[in-house]
Motif scaffolding. Structure first.
Motif, mmCIF file in Angstrom:
data_model
loop_
_atom_site.group_PDB
_atom_site.id
_atom_site.type_symbol
_atom_site.label_atom_id
_atom_site.label_comp_id
_atom_site.label_asym_id
_atom_site.label_seq_id
_atom_site.Cartn_x
_atom_site.Cartn_y
_atom_site.Cartn_z
ATOM 1 N N GLN A 67 76.113 -33.172 -33.326
ATOM 2 C CA GLN A 67 75.631 -34.333 -34.069
ATOM 3 C C GLN A 67 74.932 -33.916 -35.366
ATOM 4 N N ALA A 68 74.109 -32.879 -35.288
ATOM 5 C CA ALA A 68 73.409 -32.398 -36.481
ATOM 6 C C ALA A 68 74.410 -31.869 -37.513
ATOM 7 N N LEU A 69 75.421 -31.161 -37.055
ATOM 8 C CA LEU A 69 76.421 -30.630 -37.975
ATOM 9 C C LEU A 69 77.287 -31.741 -38.572
ATOM 10 N N MET A 70 77.583 -32.784 -37.801
ATOM 11 C CA MET A 70 78.325 -33.929 -38.340
ATOM 12 C C MET A 70 77.521 -34.571 -39.470
ATOM 13 N N LEU A 71 76.256 -34.756 -39.245
ATOM 14 C CA LEU A 71 75.375 -35.336 -40.258
ATOM 15 C C LEU A 71 75.306 -34.433 -41.496
ATOM 16 N N ALA A 72 75.125 -33.136 -41.268
ATOM 17 C CA ALA A 72 75.055 -32.185 -42.385
ATOM 18 C C ALA A 72 76.380 -32.124 -43.146
ATOM 19 N N SER A 73 77.495 -32.195 -42.422
ATOM 20 C CA SER A 73 78.786 -32.111 -43.117
ATOM 21 C C SER A 73 78.990 -33.315 -44.028
ATOM 22 N N ARG A 74 78.537 -34.492 -43.599
ATOM 23 C CA ARG A 74 78.619 -35.663 -44.487
ATOM 24 C C ARG A 74 77.759 -35.449 -45.730
ATOM 25 N N ALA A 75 76.600 -34.853 -45.537
ATOM 26 C CA ALA A 75 75.723 -34.579 -46.680
ATOM 27 C C ALA A 75 76.374 -33.581 -47.636
ATOM 28 N N PHE A 76 77.005 -32.524 -47.104
ATOM 29 C CA PHE A 76 77.662 -31.527 -47.953
ATOM 30 C C PHE A 76 78.829 -32.127 -48.724
ATOM 31 N N VAL A 77 79.620 -32.954 -48.053
ATOM 32 C CA VAL A 77 80.743 -33.594 -48.747
ATOM 33 C C VAL A 77 80.200 -34.506 -49.847
ATOM 34 N N GLY A 78 79.136 -35.239 -49.542
ATOM 35 C CA GLY A 78 78.513 -36.098 -50.547
ATOM 36 C C GLY A 78 78.031 -35.318 -51.753
ATOM 37 N N LEU A 79 77.434 -34.145 -51.519
ATOM 38 C CA LEU A 79 76.989 -33.291 -52.626
ATOM 39 C C LEU A 79 78.170 -32.908 -53.514
ATOM 40 N N THR A 80 79.273 -32.540 -52.896
ATOM 41 C CA THR A 80 80.441 -32.123 -53.673
ATOM 42 C C THR A 80 81.025 -33.292 -54.452
ATOM 43 N N VAL A 81 81.134 -34.441 -53.813
ATOM 44 C CA VAL A 81 81.688 -35.623 -54.488
ATOM 45 C C VAL A 81 80.817 -36.006 -55.686
ATOM 46 N N ARG A 82 79.509 -36.000 -55.501
ATOM 47 C CA ARG A 82 78.607 -36.329 -56.610
ATOM 48 C C ARG A 82 78.704 -35.295 -57.733
ATOM 49 N N ALA A 83 78.833 -34.020 -57.370
ATOM 50 C CA ALA A 83 78.963 -32.973 -58.384
ATOM 51 C C ALA A 83 80.271 -33.123 -59.153
ATOM 52 N N LEU A 84 81.355 -33.451 -58.453
ATOM 53 C CA LEU A 84 82.633 -33.696 -59.126
ATOM 54 C C LEU A 84 82.520 -34.864 -60.092
ATOM 55 N N ALA B 237 79.855 -35.972 -61.534
ATOM 56 C CA ALA B 237 78.939 -35.648 -62.630
ATOM 57 C C ALA B 237 79.613 -34.820 -63.721
ATOM 58 N N VAL B 238 80.567 -33.986 -63.354
ATOM 59 C CA VAL B 238 81.235 -33.173 -64.376
ATOM 60 C C VAL B 238 82.420 -33.918 -64.980
ATOM 61 N N GLU B 239 82.631 -35.134 -64.506
ATOM 62 C CA GLU B 239 83.686 -36.013 -65.028
ATOM 63 C C GLU B 239 85.040 -35.326 -65.037
ATOM 64 N N ALA B 240 85.316 -34.614 -63.950
ATOM 65 C CA ALA B 240 86.621 -33.977 -63.792
ATOM 66 C C ALA B 240 87.560 -34.971 -63.129
ATOM 67 N N ASP B 241 88.761 -35.061 -63.623
ATOM 68 C CA ASP B 241 89.771 -35.939 -63.034
ATOM 69 C C ASP B 241 90.438 -35.187 -61.884
ATOM 70 N N VAL B 242 89.629 -34.892 -60.852
ATOM 71 C CA VAL B 242 90.078 -34.073 -59.736
ATOM 72 C C VAL B 242 89.592 -34.717 -58.439
ATOM 73 N N THR B 243 90.500 -34.818 -57.472
ATOM 74 C CA THR B 243 90.118 -35.323 -56.154
ATOM 75 C C THR B 243 89.452 -34.207 -55.360
ATOM 76 N N LEU B 244 88.816 -34.557 -54.265
ATOM 77 C CA LEU B 244 88.176 -33.556 -53.427
ATOM 78 C C LEU B 244 89.201 -32.545 -52.885
ATOM 79 N N PRO B 245 90.368 -32.981 -52.364
ATOM 80 C CA PRO B 245 91.360 -31.989 -51.931
ATOM 81 C C PRO B 245 91.845 -31.096 -53.079
ATOM 82 N N GLN B 246 92.014 -31.660 -54.261
ATOM 83 C CA GLN B 246 92.420 -30.846 -55.406
ATOM 84 C C GLN B 246 91.330 -29.831 -55.751
ATOM 85 N N PHE B 247 90.080 -30.253 -55.660
ATOM 86 C CA PHE B 247 88.984 -29.330 -55.929
ATOM 87 C C PHE B 247 89.009 -28.178 -54.928
#
Length: 178
Positions: free
Chosen positions: A24-41, A43-53
């Motif tokens: 459960q803790a890792l599920m919660l953390a993994s959502r947070a990590f994915v959120g960090l990556t999505v927000r970072a993508l 912010a850099v205004e890259a026309d790239v999806t998460l799988p492409q990244f």
């Protein structure tokens, strides 16, 4: 931050709780990590999806690869990997390179622009993680860090230093161009 309850005689300690609290803790953390990556993508205004990244990161770490190698690394069908890398090539983030030994073999490498996107996203993620770690400094005991490191190793992730060594090697590649 709320203190964790201690295990008393009528309370099961963490060692007796089974895997569910950790999962459960890792599920919660993994959502947070994915959120960090999505927000970072974003912010850099890259026309790239998460799988492409993810594909760009694989190329950044591993260097020049075939489309099938990228698909295997990402655990997607080869046709999905090919379509993904075709889109990245169309955006100018990767380029195709024919093998000098076998002209049938086509490999992909990051362009300078693709490399820069990975670098900017990773820098934003790192800064955000540093902020979060500073805000939760009281919980970062050696056992927590060791557990996360062991978890990442079991998942097949390489240590940060090895990742950056591969990254630097490919960043300085004179054949890498836009």
């Amino acid at each position: 931050m709320q203190a964790l309850p201690s295990a008393g005689p009528d309370r099961a300690g963490p060692e007796n709780a089974g895997p569910e609290p950790a999962v459960q803790a890792l599920m919660l953390a993994s959502r947070a990590f994915v959120g960090l990556t999505v927000r970072a993508l974003a912010a850099v205004e890259a026309d790239v999806t998460l799988p492409q990244f993810r594909a760009l990161v694989v190329l950044a770490v591993r260097g020049t690869l075939r489309s099938a190698d990228i698909a295997e690394e990402l655990q997607v069908n080869p046709s999905t990997g090919t379509r993904m890398t075709d889109r990245l090539a169309a955006k100018g983030l990767v380029r195709r390179v024919r093998s000098t030994d076998d002209r049938r073999v086509v490999r992909l490498r990051l362009t300078r622009e693709g490399h820069d996107i990975v670098e900017r996203v990773m820098a934003r993620r790192r800064a955000e993680l540093e902020r979060i770690v500073a805000a939760t400094a009281g919980v970062w005991r050696p056992a927590v860090t060791e557990a996360l490191t062991a978890f990442a190793a079991a998942a097949g992730e390489m240590p940060e230093q090895e990742w950056w060594l591969g990254w630097r090697q490919h960043a300085d590649d004179p054949e890498q161009d836009a």
